[in-house]
Enzyme design. Structure first.
Site, PDB file in Angstrom:
ATOM      1  N   ASP A   1       0.813  -1.214   0.000  1.00 17.56           N
ATOM      2  CA  ASP A   1       0.000   0.000   0.000  1.00 17.56           C
ATOM      3  C   ASP A   1       0.854   1.276   0.000  1.00 17.56           C
ATOM      4  O   ASP A   1       0.462   2.261   0.603  1.00 17.56           O
ATOM      5  CB  ASP A   1      -0.891  -0.055   1.260  1.00 17.56           C
ATOM      6  CG  ASP A   1      -1.997   1.000   1.226  1.00 17.56           C
ATOM      7  OD1 ASP A   1      -2.363   1.409   0.123  1.00 17.56           O
ATOM      8  OD2 ASP A   1      -2.465   1.410   2.301  1.00 17.56           O
TER       9      ASP A   1
ATOM     10  N   CYS B   1     -20.163 -12.953  -6.327  1.00 17.76           N
ATOM     11  CA  CYS B   1     -21.130 -12.001  -5.755  1.00 17.76           C
ATOM     12  C   CYS B   1     -22.550 -12.388  -6.180  1.00 17.76           C
ATOM     13  O   CYS B   1     -23.507 -12.183  -5.428  1.00 17.76           O
ATOM     14  CB  CYS B   1     -20.827 -10.575  -6.215  1.00 17.76           C
ATOM     15  SG  CYS B   1     -19.467  -9.791  -5.326  1.00 17.76           S
TER      16      CYS B   1
ATOM     17  N   CYS C   1     -23.837  -5.264   0.257  1.00 14.23           N
ATOM     18  CA  CYS C   1     -22.922  -4.141   0.522  1.00 14.23           C
ATOM     19  C   CYS C   1     -23.489  -2.839  -0.041  1.00 14.23           C
ATOM     20  O   CYS C   1     -23.401  -1.786   0.608  1.00 14.23           O
ATOM     21  CB  CYS C   1     -21.534  -4.428  -0.043  1.00 14.23           C
ATOM     22  SG  CYS C   1     -21.510  -4.900  -1.781  1.00 14.23           S
TER      23      CYS C   1
ATOM     24  N   CYS D   1     -24.532   0.432   2.446  1.00 15.48           N
ATOM     25  CA  CYS D   1     -23.657   1.620   2.469  1.00 15.48           C
ATOM     26  C   CYS D   1     -24.493   2.878   2.775  1.00 15.48           C
ATOM     27  O   CYS D   1     -25.352   3.262   1.990  1.00 15.48           O
ATOM     28  CB  CYS D   1     -22.946   1.784   1.123  1.00 15.48           C
ATOM     29  SG  CYS D   1     -21.950   3.286   1.075  1.00 15.48           S
TER      30      CYS D   1
ATOM     31  N   CYS E   1     -17.215   8.145   0.548  1.00 14.48           N
ATOM     32  CA  CYS E   1     -16.994   7.019   1.464  1.00 14.48           C
ATOM     33  C   CYS E   1     -16.611   7.547   2.861  1.00 14.48           C
ATOM     34  O   CYS E   1     -15.819   8.477   2.995  1.00 14.48           O
ATOM     35  CB  CYS E   1     -15.880   6.145   0.900  1.00 14.48           C
ATOM     36  SG  CYS E   1     -15.453   4.755   1.940  1.00 14.48           S
TER      37      CYS E   1
ATOM     38  N   CYS F   1     -14.420   2.745   7.992  1.00 12.75           N
ATOM     39  CA  CYS F   1     -15.770   2.179   7.954  1.00 12.75           C
ATOM     40  C   CYS F   1     -15.662   0.738   7.440  1.00 12.75           C
ATOM     41  O   CYS F   1     -14.983   0.489   6.451  1.00 12.75           O
ATOM     42  CB  CYS F   1     -16.652   3.010   7.023  1.00 12.75           C
ATOM     43  SG  CYS F   1     -18.237   2.245   6.621  1.00 12.75           S
TER      44      CYS F   1
ATOM     45  N   CYS G   1     -21.026  -8.508   4.293  1.00 16.23           N
ATOM     46  CA  CYS G   1     -20.771  -9.449   3.188  1.00 16.23           C
ATOM     47  C   CYS G   1     -20.873 -10.897   3.679  1.00 16.23           C
ATOM     48  O   CYS G   1     -20.170 -11.290   4.615  1.00 16.23           O
ATOM     49  CB  CYS G   1     -19.390  -9.189   2.600  1.00 16.23           C
ATOM     50  SG  CYS G   1     -18.986 -10.342   1.275  1.00 16.23           S
TER      51      CYS G   1
HETATM   52  S1  SF4 Z   1     -21.896  -8.160   0.065  1.00 18.98           S
HETATM   53 FE1  SF4 Z   1     -20.123  -9.378  -0.631  1.00 18.98          FE
HETATM   54  S2  SF4 Z   1     -20.995 -11.015  -1.913  1.00 18.98           S
HETATM   55 FE2  SF4 Z   1     -22.579  -9.451  -1.650  1.00 18.98          FE
HETATM   56  S3  SF4 Z   1     -22.337  -8.144  -3.454  1.00 18.98           S
HETATM   57 FE3  SF4 Z   1     -21.135  -7.223  -1.816  1.00 18.98          FE
HETATM   58  S4  SF4 Z   1     -19.070  -8.040  -2.084  1.00 18.98           S
HETATM   59 FE4  SF4 Z   1     -20.451  -9.339  -3.275  1.00 18.98          FE
HETATM   60  S1  SF4 Z   2     -16.557   1.702   3.575  1.00 18.39           S
HETATM   61 FE1  SF4 Z   2     -17.334   3.312   2.182  1.00 18.39          FE
HETATM   62  S2  SF4 Z   2     -18.313   2.150   0.568  1.00 18.39           S
HETATM   63 FE2  SF4 Z   2     -18.147   0.738   2.306  1.00 18.39          FE
HETATM   64  S3  SF4 Z   2     -20.070   0.974   3.461  1.00 18.39           S
HETATM   65 FE3  SF4 Z   2     -18.580   2.387   4.347  1.00 18.39          FE
HETATM   66  S4  SF4 Z   2     -19.023   4.319   3.289  1.00 18.39           S
HETATM   67 FE4  SF4 Z   2     -19.912   2.697   2.044  1.00 18.39          FE
END
Ligand code: SF4
Ligand code: SF4
Length: 258
Positions: free
Chosen positions: A79, A133, A139, A143, A159, A186, A193
């Protein structure tokens, strides 16, 4: 992402004579998380700053390679340089890039750091895995800022991680009730997931959090002094936001209760 674009696309521009990218994952999923109802820190930042922890391991690995195969030229990255790390990891079959734009796998989920060795070794490449997925949208639905504006596309400027860590100016009006108590980073899109139900706790002692990180409730965080901040986050990535940044985030989240 636009900086060093040619180097991102072509690792030989980064490491002359390189022939292979070795992608590596390092688990950071903690055994214990913060208490319920408190201000939250992203799990990757619980312990010692991963840059230092992983850099040391990569150096060790490079040394092992010298010992086993002789003169190997190359560089290690975590990174910290213009490397398309998620794309390389996906290409090498360590997982697929999910709709939340993180790398994840069926076996291990997504709570992993990604690192690379770019070497002049000629290696037989592994092949990518398929995307699992499917029709899931957990996800995207979870969000709170709609940063995942369509599957596989995240608007970084919306984000919570960006707001709480990268943004140096005042936080924008109107998002207070969307932060869901995240004061540094976050994890929402990863926490929901389904593949992360297979996450196993890491066994890296350096990623163990300071006891106060797990024990503090909201009031403790609101009253935190600079000295206590420096003690809890002495070697943590949370230092990036500095004491003033963390206080800014807490005060901003608190606005929703006023
Ligand atoms: S929650 Fe995980 S499996 Fe579901 S769409 Fe998002 S990344 Fe893919
Ligand atoms: S990390 Fe960013 S993209 Fe993921 S849920 Fe949190 S605000 Fe949304």
């Amino acid at each position: 992402m636009e900086n060093h674009f040619d180097k991102r696309l072509d690792p030989t521009k980064l490491v002359e004579g390189s022939k292979s990218v070795i992608s590596l994952l390092y688990n950071y999923f903690p055994e214990e998380t913060q208490k319920e109802g408190t201000y939250k820190v992203s799990k990757y930042a619980y312990g010692k700053d991963y840059h230092h922890v992983i850099k040391a391991k990569l150096k060790e690995m490079m040394y092992c390679l010298y010992e086993k195969i002789g003169n190997v030229e190359g560089r290690a990255f975590v990174d910290s340089a213009p490397v398309l790390e998620k794309a390389w990891a996906a290409k090498s079959g360590l997982g697929w890039i999910g709709k939340h734009s993180n790398l994840l796998s069926k076996q291990t989920g997504s709570f992993y750091f990604i690192a690379e060795l770019i070497l002049d070794l000629d290696l037989i490449p592994d092949t990518p895995v398929t995307d699992h997925c499917g029709s899931c949208t957990k996800c995207i639905d979870a969000c709170p800022t709609d940063a995942i504006y369509e599957p596989y596309k995240v608007d970084g400027s919306k984000c919570i991680s960006y707001f709480t860590i990268e943004l140096k100016d005042d936080l924008p009006k109107g998002y207070q009730d969307k932060f869901e108590d995240w004061m540094f980073g976050c994890d929402i899109c990863q926490d929901v997931c389904p593949w992360n139900r297979f996450s196993q706790p890491h066994n890296e002692p350096l990623f163990k959090p300071h006891p106060s990180l797990l024990a503090y409730d909201k009031k403790d965080w609101e009253d935190i002094t600079k000295d206590v901040f420096n003690d809890i986050f002495r070697k943590s990535a949370v230092k990036r936001t500095k004491y003033e940044g963390l206080k800014r985030n807490i005060n901003y989240i608190k606005e929703k209760d006023n």
